[in-house]
Scaffold this motif. Structure first.
Motif, PDB file in Angstrom:
ATOM      1  N   VAL A  51     -81.363 101.583 -71.410  1.00  0.00           N
ATOM      2  CA  VAL A  51     -81.207 101.961 -70.005  1.00  0.00           C
ATOM      3  C   VAL A  51     -80.546 100.833 -69.228  1.00  0.00           C
ATOM      4  CG1 VAL A  51     -82.453 102.501 -67.881  1.00  0.00           C
ATOM      5  CG2 VAL A  51     -83.144 103.570 -70.040  1.00  0.00           C
ATOM      6  N   ALA A  52     -80.953  99.598 -69.490  1.00  0.00           N
ATOM      7  CA  ALA A  52     -80.386  98.446 -68.778  1.00  0.00           C
ATOM      8  C   ALA A  52     -78.887  98.308 -69.057  1.00  0.00           C
ATOM      9  CB  ALA A  52     -81.117  97.169 -69.186  1.00  0.00           C
ATOM     10  N   GLN A  53     -78.474  98.478 -70.306  1.00  0.00           N
ATOM     11  CA  GLN A  53     -77.061  98.336 -70.651  1.00  0.00           C
ATOM     12  C   GLN A  53     -76.219  99.450 -70.034  1.00  0.00           C
ATOM     13  OE1 GLN A  53     -77.821  97.998 -74.933  1.00  0.00           O
ATOM     14  NE2 GLN A  53     -76.913  95.962 -74.916  1.00  0.00           N
ATOM     15  N   ALA A  56     -75.797  98.691 -66.331  1.00  0.00           N
ATOM     16  CA  ALA A  56     -74.831  97.620 -66.126  1.00  0.00           C
ATOM     17  C   ALA A  56     -73.404  98.117 -66.328  1.00  0.00           C
ATOM     18  CB  ALA A  56     -75.132  96.463 -67.084  1.00  0.00           C
ATOM     19  N   ALA A  57     -73.195  98.943 -67.337  1.00  0.00           N
ATOM     20  CA  ALA A  57     -71.850  99.472 -67.598  1.00  0.00           C
ATOM     21  C   ALA A  57     -71.351 100.313 -66.421  1.00  0.00           C
ATOM     22  CB  ALA A  57     -71.867 100.299 -68.886  1.00  0.00           C
ATOM     23  N   LYS A  58     -72.278 100.991 -65.727  1.00  0.00           N
ATOM     24  CA  LYS A  58     -71.888 101.859 -64.621  1.00  0.00           C
ATOM     25  C   LYS A  58     -71.703 101.100 -63.311  1.00  0.00           C
ATOM     26  CE  LYS A  58     -71.514 105.702 -62.141  1.00  0.00           C
ATOM     27  NZ  LYS A  58     -70.338 106.589 -62.210  1.00  0.00           N
ATOM     28  N   TYR A  59     -72.598 100.146 -63.013  1.00  0.00           N
ATOM     29  CA  TYR A  59     -72.621  99.561 -61.676  1.00  0.00           C
ATOM     30  C   TYR A  59     -72.230  98.079 -61.613  1.00  0.00           C
ATOM     31  CZ  TYR A  59     -75.120 103.840 -60.523  1.00  0.00           C
ATOM     32  OH  TYR A  59     -75.469 105.161 -60.356  1.00  0.00           O
ATOM     33  N   ASN A  60     -72.378  97.332 -62.694  1.00  0.00           N
ATOM     34  CA  ASN A  60     -72.019  95.906 -62.673  1.00  0.00           C
ATOM     35  C   ASN A  60     -71.792  95.449 -64.107  1.00  0.00           C
ATOM     36  OD1 ASN A  60     -71.764  93.148 -62.313  1.00  0.00           O
ATOM     37  ND2 ASN A  60     -73.454  92.978 -60.875  1.00  0.00           N
ATOM     38  N   SER A  61     -70.578  95.645 -64.598  1.00  0.00           N
ATOM     39  CA  SER A  61     -70.288  95.375 -66.013  1.00  0.00           C
ATOM     40  C   SER A  61     -70.450  93.904 -66.379  1.00  0.00           C
ATOM     41  CB  SER A  61     -68.864  95.831 -66.345  1.00  0.00           C
ATOM     42  OG  SER A  61     -67.918  95.146 -65.530  1.00  0.00           O
ATOM     43  N   ALA A  62     -70.294  92.994 -65.395  1.00  0.00           N
ATOM     44  CA  ALA A  62     -70.421  91.563 -65.686  1.00  0.00           C
ATOM     45  C   ALA A  62     -71.836  91.214 -66.152  1.00  0.00           C
ATOM     46  CB  ALA A  62     -70.062  90.732 -64.452  1.00  0.00           C
ATOM     47  N   LEU A  63     -72.829  91.991 -65.753  1.00  0.00           N
ATOM     48  CA  LEU A  63     -74.206  91.719 -66.164  1.00  0.00           C
ATOM     49  C   LEU A  63     -74.390  91.883 -67.669  1.00  0.00           C
ATOM     50  CD1 LEU A  63     -76.306  93.467 -63.350  1.00  0.00           C
ATOM     51  CD2 LEU A  63     -76.007  91.011 -63.715  1.00  0.00           C
ATOM     52  N   GLN A  76     -78.871  91.116 -78.121  1.00  0.00           N
ATOM     53  CA  GLN A  76     -79.849  90.480 -79.004  1.00  0.00           C
ATOM     54  C   GLN A  76     -81.065  89.986 -78.224  1.00  0.00           C
ATOM     55  OE1 GLN A  76     -78.330  87.059 -81.059  1.00  0.00           O
ATOM     56  NE2 GLN A  76     -80.043  86.943 -82.462  1.00  0.00           N
ATOM     57  N   TRP A  77     -80.835  89.374 -77.063  1.00  0.00           N
ATOM     58  CA  TRP A  77     -81.936  88.865 -76.246  1.00  0.00           C
ATOM     59  C   TRP A  77     -82.771  90.007 -75.670  1.00  0.00           C
ATOM     60  CZ3 TRP A  77     -83.963  84.209 -76.110  1.00  0.00           C
ATOM     61  CH2 TRP A  77     -83.206  83.127 -76.532  1.00  0.00           C
ATOM     62  N   LEU A  78     -82.149  91.114 -75.326  1.00  0.00           N
ATOM     63  CA  LEU A  78     -82.895  92.276 -74.832  1.00  0.00           C
ATOM     64  C   LEU A  78     -83.847  92.802 -75.907  1.00  0.00           C
ATOM     65  CD1 LEU A  78     -80.195  94.346 -72.878  1.00  0.00           C
ATOM     66  CD2 LEU A  78     -81.766  92.620 -72.009  1.00  0.00           C
ATOM     67  N   ASP A 115     -81.048  87.525 -68.589  1.00  0.00           N
ATOM     68  CA  ASP A 115     -81.927  86.783 -67.685  1.00  0.00           C
ATOM     69  C   ASP A 115     -82.889  87.721 -66.946  1.00  0.00           C
ATOM     70  OD1 ASP A 115     -80.712  84.005 -67.890  1.00  0.00           O
ATOM     71  OD2 ASP A 115     -78.959  85.160 -67.305  1.00  0.00           O
ATOM     72  N   ILE A 116     -82.372  88.831 -66.417  1.00  0.00           N
ATOM     73  CA  ILE A 116     -83.194  89.730 -65.604  1.00  0.00           C
ATOM     74  C   ILE A 116     -84.261  90.423 -66.440  1.00  0.00           C
ATOM     75  CG2 ILE A 116     -83.146  91.792 -64.147  1.00  0.00           C
ATOM     76  CD1 ILE A 116     -80.298  90.984 -63.332  1.00  0.00           C
ATOM     77  N   VAL A 117     -83.860  90.999 -67.578  1.00  0.00           N
ATOM     78  CA  VAL A 117     -84.801  91.748 -68.406  1.00  0.00           C
ATOM     79  C   VAL A 117     -85.818  90.810 -69.066  1.00  0.00           C
ATOM     80  CG1 VAL A 117     -85.024  93.241 -70.431  1.00  0.00           C
ATOM     81  CG2 VAL A 117     -83.180  93.616 -68.784  1.00  0.00           C
TER      82      VAL A 117
END
Length: 294
Positions: A51-53, A56-63, A76-78, A115-117
């Motif tokens: 869900v997080a990825q 990010a792809a929809k609203y802020n791809s840099a994340l 990998q970190w997620l 970082d966020i997740v």
């Protein structure tokens, strides 16, 4: 477009609060004891990482990362952050601490999904750590404090999280308790002195009446001998007292704190070979001073 977020999924709640555009477009519902799900542009995914990825792809791809290598590392970190349990969290926190040596963020040089997740998933574990453990994992604690101040308090509140007080200074050691006083019974040696009552050796003087039969001069000589022996014993006691040395005063323990380090960052502006040594170089470094150092 809709999303159902698990009640205990603090990471996704924080991500939605961090990306306000997603909050405007999505109809978000909370569910209990279920995986978080997202339906977006005809695509449906479930699980925190997926869900997080997609968000990010929809609203802020840099994340999600700027390069394929960064995207793979973020993913990998997620995955690692999804592991639960106290022992797994401890190993994971130690891994973050070692990884962040010389780094500001987990991936890249800016905040990402990692970082966020990771922050949302590890927040509850950080609250359980002692001040000493937070100090021992200084890289992990520094990063945690940075992320919690990179998002607003309102975003933290929407995710059900709160600021954790982080002190990167060494904790003050606990004072040692004074030793308990010795038992009075042991110290009361005077009681032993009552043996004199048993002895009343002076009563032997009654037997001494037999001395009338002997020479009284021998008794006077014996008294002089005893006086001499007692004087010699007293002299030895004085010598022992002189030999006793005073104990040196205890030194205060030196506390090592990061602020004691004189750490400076400079910019190398010129490098050239040393005139007298082939294996050495001469560098010119700017340190914000009137003249660069060489």
């Amino acid at each position: 477009m809709s999303a159902t977020i698990s009640n205990n999924d603090s990471a996704l709640k924080l991500l939605l609060a961090f990306v306000p555009e997603a909050q405007k477009d999505l109809a978000v519902d909370s569910v209990a004891d279920q995986l978080s799900k997202l339906t977006l542009d005809g695509q449906q995914v479930e699980g925190t990482s997926s869900v997080a990825q997609l968000l990010a792809a929809k609203y802020n791809s840099a994340l999600a990362g700027n390069t394929d290598a960064e995207k793979a590392e973020v993913s990998q970190w997620l995955t690692m952050s999804a592991r639960h349990g106290q022992s797994e969290r401890q190993v994971f926190a130690q891994t973050i601490n070692e990884h962040l040596a010389g780094k500001t963020y987990i991936v890249s040089n800016c905040i990402t999904l990692a970082d966020i997740v990771v922050f949302g998933n590890i927040h509850a574990f950080m609250e359980t750590l002692s001040a000493q453990k937070r100090f021992n994992w200084s890289n992990f604690s520094r990063w945690f404090d940075l992320i919690q101040h990179s998002v607003s308090e309102d975003a933290l509140a929407k995710a059900g999280l709160k600021l954790v007080a982080i002190d990167l200074n060494a904790p003050t050691p606990a004072k040692k308790q004074p030793a308990a006083p010795a038992a009075a019974a042991k110290g009361d040696k005077g009681a032993k002195g009552d043996k004199g009552a048993k002895g009343d050796k002076g009563d032997k003087g009654a037997k001494g009446d037999k001395g009338d039969k002997g020479d009284k001069g021998d008794k006077a000589a014996e008294d002089k001998k005893k006086d001499k022996q007692e004087a010699q014993k007293g002299g030895k006691g004085e010598k022992k007292e002189k030999k006793e040395k005073k104990q040196p005063a205890a030194k205060e323990e030196l506390k090592i704190v990061p602020s004691m380090i004189d750490l400076r960052v400079g910019h190398i502006v010129n490098v050239k070979k040393h005139d007298d040594a082939d294996s050495l170089y001469v560098e010119t470094i700017e340190l914000g001073e009137p003249e660069p150092r060489t």
